[in-house]
Design a protein around this motif. Structure first.
Motif, PDB file in Angstrom:
ATOM      1  N   PHE A  99      84.462  44.511  31.384  1.00 63.09           N
ATOM      2  CA  PHE A  99      85.456  44.541  30.398  1.00 63.09           C
ATOM      3  C   PHE A  99      85.941  45.030  31.488  1.00 63.09           C
ATOM      4  N   PHE A 100      85.513  45.976  32.602  1.00 59.00           N
ATOM      5  CA  PHE A 100      86.594  47.272  32.986  1.00 59.00           C
ATOM      6  C   PHE A 100      86.498  47.013  34.763  1.00 59.00           C
ATOM      7  N   HIS A 101      86.874  47.407  35.481  1.00 56.94           N
ATOM      8  CA  HIS A 101      86.360  47.439  36.972  1.00 56.94           C
ATOM      9  C   HIS A 101      85.678  48.113  37.442  1.00 56.94           C
ATOM     10  N   ASP A 102      85.674  49.729  36.562  1.00 55.69           N
ATOM     11  CA  ASP A 102      84.449  50.535  36.670  1.00 55.69           C
ATOM     12  C   ASP A 102      83.576  50.633  35.882  1.00 55.69           C
ATOM     13  N   PRO A 103      82.475  50.317  36.109  1.00 59.08           N
ATOM     14  CA  PRO A 103      81.172  49.899  34.562  1.00 59.08           C
ATOM     15  C   PRO A 103      81.545  50.730  33.606  1.00 59.08           C
ATOM     16  N   VAL A 104      81.209  52.383  34.992  1.00 61.06           N
ATOM     17  CA  VAL A 104      80.965  53.748  33.924  1.00 61.06           C
ATOM     18  C   VAL A 104      81.188  53.957  32.526  1.00 61.06           C
ATOM     19  N   LEU A 105      82.641  52.783  32.548  1.00 60.10           N
ATOM     20  CA  LEU A 105      84.012  52.847  31.011  1.00 60.10           C
ATOM     21  C   LEU A 105      83.538  52.275  30.236  1.00 60.10           C
ATOM     22  N   GLY A 106      82.768  51.677  30.378  1.00 62.86           N
ATOM     23  CA  GLY A 106      82.367  50.739  29.052  1.00 62.86           C
ATOM     24  C   GLY A 106      80.455  50.740  29.035  1.00 62.86           C
ATOM     25  N   ARG A 107      80.105  51.916  29.900  1.00 61.13           N
ATOM     26  CA  ARG A 107      78.739  51.711  29.533  1.00 61.13           C
ATOM     27  C   ARG A 107      78.617  52.354  27.950  1.00 61.13           C
ATOM     28  N   ARG A 108      78.701  52.665  26.935  1.00 59.22           N
ATOM     29  CA  ARG A 108      78.677  52.937  25.807  1.00 59.22           C
ATOM     30  C   ARG A 108      79.198  52.253  24.784  1.00 59.22           C
ATOM     31  N   LEU A 109      79.439  50.198  25.278  1.00 53.91           N
ATOM     32  CA  LEU A 109      80.679  49.798  24.898  1.00 53.91           C
ATOM     33  C   LEU A 109      79.388  48.443  24.859  1.00 53.91           C
ATOM     34  N   VAL A 110      79.128  47.662  23.366  1.00 57.74           N
ATOM     35  CA  VAL A 110      78.740  46.350  23.388  1.00 57.74           C
ATOM     36  C   VAL A 110      80.126  45.784  22.689  1.00 57.74           C
ATOM     37  N   ARG A 111      80.233  44.571  22.772  1.00 58.37           N
ATOM     38  CA  ARG A 111      81.311  43.534  22.493  1.00 58.37           C
ATOM     39  C   ARG A 111      80.272  42.311  21.243  1.00 58.37           C
ATOM     40  N   PHE A 112      80.912  42.056  20.021  1.00 54.71           N
ATOM     41  CA  PHE A 112      79.852  41.299  19.116  1.00 54.71           C
ATOM     42  C   PHE A 112      81.247  41.066  19.306  1.00 54.71           C
ATOM     43  N   ALA A 113      80.971  38.529  19.466  1.00 48.72           N
ATOM     44  CA  ALA A 113      82.044  37.802  18.702  1.00 48.72           C
ATOM     45  C   ALA A 113      81.657  37.192  17.585  1.00 48.72           C
ATOM     46  N   PHE A 114      82.519  37.187  15.885  1.00 51.89           N
ATOM     47  CA  PHE A 114      82.235  36.424  15.356  1.00 51.89           C
ATOM     48  C   PHE A 114      82.996  35.150  14.724  1.00 51.89           C
ATOM     49  N   CYS A 115      82.889  34.677  15.298  1.00 51.61           N
ATOM     50  CA  CYS A 115      83.160  32.971  15.380  1.00 51.61           C
ATOM     51  C   CYS A 115      82.085  32.232  15.072  1.00 51.61           C
ATOM     52  N   LYS A 116      81.831  32.872  14.540  1.00 47.20           N
ATOM     53  CA  LYS A 116      80.318  32.251  13.573  1.00 47.20           C
ATOM     54  C   LYS A 116      80.266  31.713  12.395  1.00 47.20           C
ATOM     55  N   GLN A 117      79.337  31.424  11.706  1.00 44.87           N
ATOM     56  CA  GLN A 117      79.629  30.752  10.462  1.00 44.87           C
ATOM     57  C   GLN A 117      78.605  31.674  10.180  1.00 44.87           C
ATOM     58  N   THR A 118      79.175  32.645   8.413  1.00 46.90           N
ATOM     59  CA  THR A 118      79.642  33.531   7.865  1.00 46.90           C
ATOM     60  C   THR A 118      77.285  33.770   7.381  1.00 46.90           C
ATOM     61  N   ASP A 119      77.146  32.672   7.134  1.00 44.62           N
ATOM     62  CA  ASP A 119      75.944  33.070   7.379  1.00 44.62           C
ATOM     63  C   ASP A 119      74.662  33.483   8.340  1.00 44.62           C
ATOM     64  N   THR A 120      75.426  33.138   9.816  1.00 40.18           N
ATOM     65  CA  THR A 120      74.809  33.486  11.170  1.00 40.18           C
ATOM     66  C   THR A 120      75.241  35.138  10.823  1.00 40.18           C
ATOM     67  N   LEU A 121      76.391  34.985  10.500  1.00 39.58           N
ATOM     68  CA  LEU A 121      77.219  36.866  11.355  1.00 39.58           C
ATOM     69  C   LEU A 121      75.944  37.532   9.654  1.00 39.58           C
ATOM     70  N   ARG A 122      75.466  37.345   8.514  1.00 36.78           N
ATOM     71  CA  ARG A 122      74.865  36.977   7.577  1.00 36.78           C
ATOM     72  C   ARG A 122      73.638  37.828   8.501  1.00 36.78           C
ATOM     73  N   GLU A 123      72.727  36.537   8.960  1.00 38.28           N
ATOM     74  CA  GLU A 123      72.108  37.177   9.461  1.00 38.28           C
ATOM     75  C   GLU A 123      71.932  38.449  10.722  1.00 38.28           C
ATOM     76  N   ALA A 124      73.093  37.813  11.677  1.00 36.04           N
ATOM     77  CA  ALA A 124      73.084  39.551  12.217  1.00 36.04           C
ATOM     78  C   ALA A 124      73.099  40.885  11.913  1.00 36.04           C
ATOM     79  N   GLY A 125      73.515  40.185  11.041  1.00 37.89           N
ATOM     80  CA  GLY A 125      73.613  42.287  10.190  1.00 37.89           C
ATOM     81  C   GLY A 125      72.841  42.163   9.360  1.00 37.89           C
TER      82      GLY A 125
END
Ligand code: GLN
Length: 392
Positions: free
Chosen positions: A358-384
């Protein structure tokens, strides 16, 4: 050699990490919270209307810039939601997803050598879209905890700056831009004669604030290309129905590019989207946001108890999370490790998107990940449950 020619054509960007992480998730049988697509059904009205359209033999090309019925429904929706007057004959184009909408619109308007202002973190298509136009993307840092820094933005404007890309509600930060910010942006666009390309695909998925299309801010209608689509609102990302609303002169140019790129979006699916827009009432849209609000709580609380640092987003369906307290790996390695099941620490892997994409310079995103929550609540609970195992 062919490879040399191909390399020239894609110079400046690599493959989509978001799409790649879906492949990695499938390889490892992981829970896919990487790419933003729902794992739950779309409303029945869409399925029924799509089947009915196919049974009625709506099988051939639609009008290139969109079926008349869908363009009418789009214009009616802009009037209903935002009081925006839209001429469906001259100002609306239906495309193969918001992805094609952004690419076609930029190609129609941007000349080689132009500069395009893009906020970062960004959704990863905008930079490549600008590069495909032969333009230069200019990255503007976006603060997640402060209002839009208009001075910093203005300092980046040069005589070559032609346009700005704005995504609200924002992927990946979840920011929903406020009226005062949009007004400032509007003045800046007018001062420097810039065209605004807005990606408003998450317009109905918000938890705080209101969605305000930039085109509704005084002076912006004639210089804004408003992009959205049916993917997120109706949970049909695979149907590829995107929409563009733009003033007539821009629309004329955009329709030409769209015509030569794709001829048109899927005809029977356009009819189904028209039916959905005509039939679904306010309760549908309110219910969509409420359901996403619940999913947001499930994911955010799981991430916090697993040791991530994150804020609940105000809109869209992503959480950008800092994993510094969990691991010293870089974002690419961390996302892959998590997808593999953290090498035995989890029973099942959970896929996310490395922050650097999500950044032009990879260093800026090195400590980050993005999670999507467009999932069934059960899917999210299991992931949790899986993620909580990281906290031991
Ligand atoms: N917008 C979604 C995401 O960011 C899906 C992107 C895509 O792959 N088209 O994950």
């Amino acid at each position: 050699m062919t490879t040399v020619r191909t390399a020239r054509r894609t110079h400046g960007f690599t493959e989509s990490v978001i799409r790649e992480m879906t492949r990695v998730a499938n390889e490892h049988g992981a829970i896919n919270l990487a790419q933003g697509f729902p794992d739950f059904p779309c409303p029945d009205v869409l399925k029924e209307a799509a089947c009915a359209a196919i049974r009625a033999d709506v099988n051939q090309y639609a009008v290139t810039w969109g079926s008349p019925r869908l363009r009418r429904a789009i214009a009616a929706s802009y009037a209903r939601w935002y009081g925006m007057e839209v001429d469906e004959a001259r100002e609306v184009t239906v495309t193969c997803g918001a992805t094609e909408a952004m690419a076609s619109a930029l190609m129609a308007v941007i000349n080689p050598g132009d500069e395009v202002l893009i906020f970062e973190p960004f959704y990863e298509n905008y930079g490549p879209d600008a590069i495909l136009c032969g333009a230069v993307p200019v990255w503007i840092p976006l603060d997640t905890d402060r209002p839009l820094d208009l001075d910093r933005l203005e300092a980046a404007v040069t005589t070559r700056t032609r346009a700005i890309v704005l995504n609200t509600p924002n992927n990946p930060t979840g920011q929903v831009f406020k009226r005062a910010e949009l007004e400032g942006l509007a003045q800046l666009c007018q001062r420097h004669d810039l065209i605004a390309f807005t990606d408003e695909i998450y317009e109905h998925i918000l938890y705080e604030g209101t969605h305000i299309p930039l085109a509704t801010i005084p002076g912006m209608r004639e210089r804004t290309v408003t992009i959205s689509g049916a993917s997120k609102t109706f949970s049909i990302t695979g149907w590829r129905i995107g929409t563009i609303v733009a003033p007539e002169d821009l629309t004329l140019a955009i329709r030409k590019v769209h015509d030569f790129l794709t001829v048109g979006a899927p005809a029977p699916l356009q009819e189904a989207c028209a039916v959905a827009m005509e039939t679904l009432g306010d309760d549908y849209y309110a219910g969509l946001a409420t359901a996403y609000g619940e999913r947001r709580e499930v994911l955010v609380s799981a991430l916090l108890s697993a040791g991530f640092r994150c804020e609940p987003p105000a809109g869209a369906y992503y959480v950008l999370a800092d994993f510094s307290a969990i691991s010293d790996l870089d974002d690419d390695a961390f996302a892959r490790w998590l997808t593999r099941g953290a090498d035995g620490r989890m029973e099942r892997g959970v896929a996310s998107v490395p922050g650097s994409s999500f950044f032009h310079d990879p260093v800026l995103g090195r400590r980050l990940v993005r999670f999507a929550f467009c999932k069934q609540t059960d899917t999210l609970r299991e992931a949790g449950e899986q993620l909580r195992q990281l906290a031991g």
